[in-house]
Design a protein around this motif. Structure first.
Motif, PDB file in Angstrom:
ATOM      1  N   LEU A  11       8.837  -7.782 -11.727  1.00  0.00           N
ATOM      2  CA  LEU A  11       8.582  -8.946 -12.577  1.00  0.00           C
ATOM      3  C   LEU A  11       7.132  -9.414 -12.457  1.00  0.00           C
ATOM      4  N   VAL A  12       6.642  -9.510 -11.219  1.00  0.00           N
ATOM      5  CA  VAL A  12       5.271  -9.960 -11.003  1.00  0.00           C
ATOM      6  C   VAL A  12       4.273  -8.887 -11.408  1.00  0.00           C
ATOM      7  N   GLN A  13       4.643  -7.615 -11.240  1.00  0.00           N
ATOM      8  CA  GLN A  13       3.745  -6.515 -11.588  1.00  0.00           C
ATOM      9  C   GLN A  13       3.330  -6.583 -13.050  1.00  0.00           C
ATOM     10  N   GLY A  14       4.258  -7.008 -13.898  1.00  0.00           N
ATOM     11  CA  GLY A  14       3.944  -7.096 -15.317  1.00  0.00           C
ATOM     12  C   GLY A  14       2.999  -8.219 -15.673  1.00  0.00           C
ATOM     13  N   THR A  15       2.737  -9.129 -14.748  1.00  0.00           N
ATOM     14  CA  THR A  15       1.841 -10.260 -15.019  1.00  0.00           C
ATOM     15  C   THR A  15       0.479 -10.123 -14.345  1.00  0.00           C
ATOM     16  N   LEU A  16       0.224  -9.002 -13.678  1.00  0.00           N
ATOM     17  CA  LEU A  16      -1.021  -8.850 -12.926  1.00  0.00           C
ATOM     18  C   LEU A  16      -2.251  -8.886 -13.822  1.00  0.00           C
ATOM     19  N   SER A  17      -2.088  -8.480 -15.062  1.00  0.00           N
ATOM     20  CA  SER A  17      -3.234  -8.489 -15.977  1.00  0.00           C
ATOM     21  C   SER A  17      -3.340  -9.790 -16.762  1.00  0.00           C
ATOM     22  N   LEU A  51      -1.007  -5.685  -5.728  1.00  0.00           N
ATOM     23  CA  LEU A  51      -2.328  -5.164  -6.080  1.00  0.00           C
ATOM     24  C   LEU A  51      -2.661  -3.906  -5.300  1.00  0.00           C
ATOM     25  N   GLY A  52      -2.054  -3.745  -4.127  1.00  0.00           N
ATOM     26  CA  GLY A  52      -2.239  -2.528  -3.343  1.00  0.00           C
ATOM     27  C   GLY A  52      -3.659  -2.344  -2.869  1.00  0.00           C
ATOM     28  N   THR A  53      -4.328  -1.309  -3.356  1.00  0.00           N
ATOM     29  CA  THR A  53      -5.674  -0.972  -2.896  1.00  0.00           C
ATOM     30  C   THR A  53      -6.749  -1.320  -3.938  1.00  0.00           C
ATOM     31  N   ASP A  54      -6.410  -2.165  -4.885  1.00  0.00           N
ATOM     32  CA  ASP A  54      -7.381  -2.579  -5.904  1.00  0.00           C
ATOM     33  C   ASP A  54      -8.324  -3.618  -5.288  1.00  0.00           C
ATOM     34  N   VAL A  55      -9.404  -3.153  -4.684  1.00  0.00           N
ATOM     35  CA  VAL A  55     -10.299  -4.022  -3.912  1.00  0.00           C
ATOM     36  C   VAL A  55     -10.907  -5.137  -4.748  1.00  0.00           C
ATOM     37  N   PRO A  56     -11.426  -4.890  -5.967  1.00  0.00           N
ATOM     38  CA  PRO A  56     -12.001  -5.995  -6.748  1.00  0.00           C
ATOM     39  C   PRO A  56     -11.002  -7.115  -7.015  1.00  0.00           C
ATOM     40  N   LYS A  57      -9.776  -6.750  -7.374  1.00  0.00           N
ATOM     41  CA  LYS A  57      -8.778  -7.786  -7.643  1.00  0.00           C
ATOM     42  C   LYS A  57      -8.321  -8.476  -6.362  1.00  0.00           C
ATOM     43  N   LEU A  58      -8.296  -7.743  -5.259  1.00  0.00           N
ATOM     44  CA  LEU A  58      -7.973  -8.377  -3.980  1.00  0.00           C
ATOM     45  C   LEU A  58      -9.046  -9.407  -3.604  1.00  0.00           C
ATOM     46  N   VAL A 157      -4.516 -12.229   2.249  1.00  0.00           N
ATOM     47  CA  VAL A 157      -4.739 -11.067   1.380  1.00  0.00           C
ATOM     48  C   VAL A 157      -4.699  -9.770   2.185  1.00  0.00           C
ATOM     49  N   VAL A 158      -5.286  -9.774   3.374  1.00  0.00           N
ATOM     50  CA  VAL A 158      -5.284  -8.559   4.205  1.00  0.00           C
ATOM     51  C   VAL A 158      -3.856  -8.175   4.600  1.00  0.00           C
ATOM     52  N   ILE A 159      -3.046  -9.163   4.959  1.00  0.00           N
ATOM     53  CA  ILE A 159      -1.657  -8.873   5.316  1.00  0.00           C
ATOM     54  C   ILE A 159      -0.928  -8.242   4.134  1.00  0.00           C
ATOM     55  N   GLY A 160      -1.110  -8.819   2.944  1.00  0.00           N
ATOM     56  CA  GLY A 160      -0.473  -8.255   1.764  1.00  0.00           C
ATOM     57  C   GLY A 160      -1.001  -6.875   1.423  1.00  0.00           C
ATOM     58  N   ALA A 161      -2.302  -6.670   1.562  1.00  0.00           N
ATOM     59  CA  ALA A 161      -2.893  -5.372   1.251  1.00  0.00           C
ATOM     60  C   ALA A 161      -2.376  -4.284   2.194  1.00  0.00           C
ATOM     61  N   ILE A 162      -2.142  -4.636   3.444  1.00  0.00           N
ATOM     62  CA  ILE A 162      -1.588  -3.662   4.395  1.00  0.00           C
ATOM     63  C   ILE A 162      -0.202  -3.204   3.933  1.00  0.00           C
ATOM     64  N   GLY A 163       0.627  -4.155   3.533  1.00  0.00           N
ATOM     65  CA  GLY A 163       1.957  -3.794   3.046  1.00  0.00           C
ATOM     66  C   GLY A 163       1.897  -2.976   1.774  1.00  0.00           C
ATOM     67  N   GLY A 164       1.008  -3.357   0.838  1.00  0.00           N
ATOM     68  CA  GLY A 164       0.897  -2.619  -0.411  1.00  0.00           C
ATOM     69  C   GLY A 164       0.368  -1.213  -0.219  1.00  0.00           C
ATOM     70  N   ALA A 165      -0.595  -1.045   0.681  1.00  0.00           N
ATOM     71  CA  ALA A 165      -1.160   0.279   0.923  1.00  0.00           C
ATOM     72  C   ALA A 165      -0.195   1.176   1.698  1.00  0.00           C
ATOM     73  N   SER A 166       0.625   0.581   2.555  1.00  0.00           N
ATOM     74  CA  SER A 166       1.555   1.371   3.369  1.00  0.00           C
ATOM     75  C   SER A 166       2.720   1.908   2.556  1.00  0.00           C
ATOM     76  N   PHE A 167       3.130   1.163   1.524  1.00  0.00           N
ATOM     77  CA  PHE A 167       4.277   1.567   0.706  1.00  0.00           C
ATOM     78  C   PHE A 167       3.893   1.484  -0.765  1.00  0.00           C
ATOM     79  N   ASP A 168       3.014   2.379  -1.172  1.00  0.00           N
ATOM     80  CA  ASP A 168       2.543   2.408  -2.554  1.00  0.00           C
ATOM     81  C   ASP A 168       3.709   2.788  -3.471  1.00  0.00           C
ATOM     82  N   GLY A 169       3.955   1.935  -4.465  1.00  0.00           N
ATOM     83  CA  GLY A 169       5.059   2.186  -5.389  1.00  0.00           C
ATOM     84  C   GLY A 169       6.398   1.693  -4.884  1.00  0.00           C
TER      85      GLY A 169
END
Length: 272
Positions: A11-17, A51-58, A157-169
């Motif tokens: 649901l949130v993924q569809g609103t990232l843009s 956001l995963g590994t999208d550094v500019p958006k992070l 943001v770093v905590i979230g990025a760790i989770g997103g990068a560890s389990f991409d998709g």
């Protein structure tokens, strides 16, 4: 649980843009300074996971979260300043010793309260209202709070990025990992705070220890769930006032105590 988190992630993924998502992040981070039910840290971590590994958006997420938190804290500080006259009258109505103790604690530990208080239950609300009502200058508050909000935003943001990068998709697993890291960090901070508080309490002479209101109990890491917060030395016991003495023992003794001492010295000289 995983199905719910996956659905939430989709649901949130569809609103990232959408620009509305960034506005929501800013608003939630700001309103959490006064409304306990606003999950600012949860919101920032969730968006960072997606956001995963999208550094500019992070980086944009961290900037907006810090700006929103700073705006909300300034609003809380302003409310504290507006309530200062009424609060001062209430504290001084038979509670002058508590007022002087509270003012001294804020003056000595304002930096620690503003920067680190947001990691404790009720700490964010307490820091804004207390520093405002006790008259901490705007320039000092904004400078310290900018440091605190910046650290908080980058940390989330770093905590979230760790989770997103560890389990991409796999947003559900990423969210679980990030929230688990967040809970561990909150537990570590609370243990350190309690140890520092006990150490500070042991430095106070036993005869000077008095009963003070207990630490606030509130919600977790988002931190605005109680009426106040304790913070290492900030929550050490206030000095107890002996019967018949003034507000504080020592330099703050009132005129009656000084007059009694002066009369005693006069009587001694007459006897001599």
């Amino acid at each position: 649980m995983l199905d719910f988190l996956n659905h939430l992630g989709e649901l949130v993924q569809g609103t990232l843009s959408s620009p509305w998502l960034w506005l929501i992040v800013f608003a939630v981070a700001a309103l959490d300074a006064l409304l306990p039910f606003m999950p600012s840290e949860t919101t920032v971590i969730t968006v960072a996971v997606l956001l995963g590994t999208d550094v500019p958006k992070l980086a944009l997420l961290a900037l907006l979260a810090a700006a929103g938190a700073l705006a909300g804290d300034c609003l809380s500080h302003a409310v504290g300043r507006g309530a200062a006259p009424a609060l001062t009258r209430w504290l001084r109505a038979g509670k002058q010793d508590r007022y002087e103790w509270a003012r001294g604690q804020v003056e000595r530990h304002a930096g620690l309260l503003i920067v680190a208080g947001r990691y404790l239950p009720g700490g964010r609300v307490a820091s804004g209202l207390a520093t405002g009502s006790m008259g901490v200058p705007w320039a000092r508050f904004v400078a310290l709070d900018a440091v605190g909000t910046g650290i908080w935003a980058v940390y989330s943001v770093v905590i979230g990025a760790i989770g997103g990068a560890s389990f991409d998709g796999q947003p559900a697993k990423g969210l679980l990992l990030s929230f688990g890291i967040g809970l561990i960090m909150v537990g570590v901070i609370d243990v350190v705070r309690r140890l520092r508080s006990r150490h500070a309490a042991r430095r106070v002479p036993r005869d000077d220890r008095g009963a003070v209101p207990g630490p606030a109990r509130g919600r977790g890491a988002d931190g605005a769930g109680g009426a106040g917060a304790d913070l290492s030395e900030v929550d050490c016991p206030a000095p107890r006032r002996p019967p018949g003495e003034g507000p504080l023992v020592g330099p703050g003794r009132d005129r009656r105590s000084e007059r009694r001492e002066r009369d005693a010295r006069t009587a001694t000289r007459r006897l001599d």
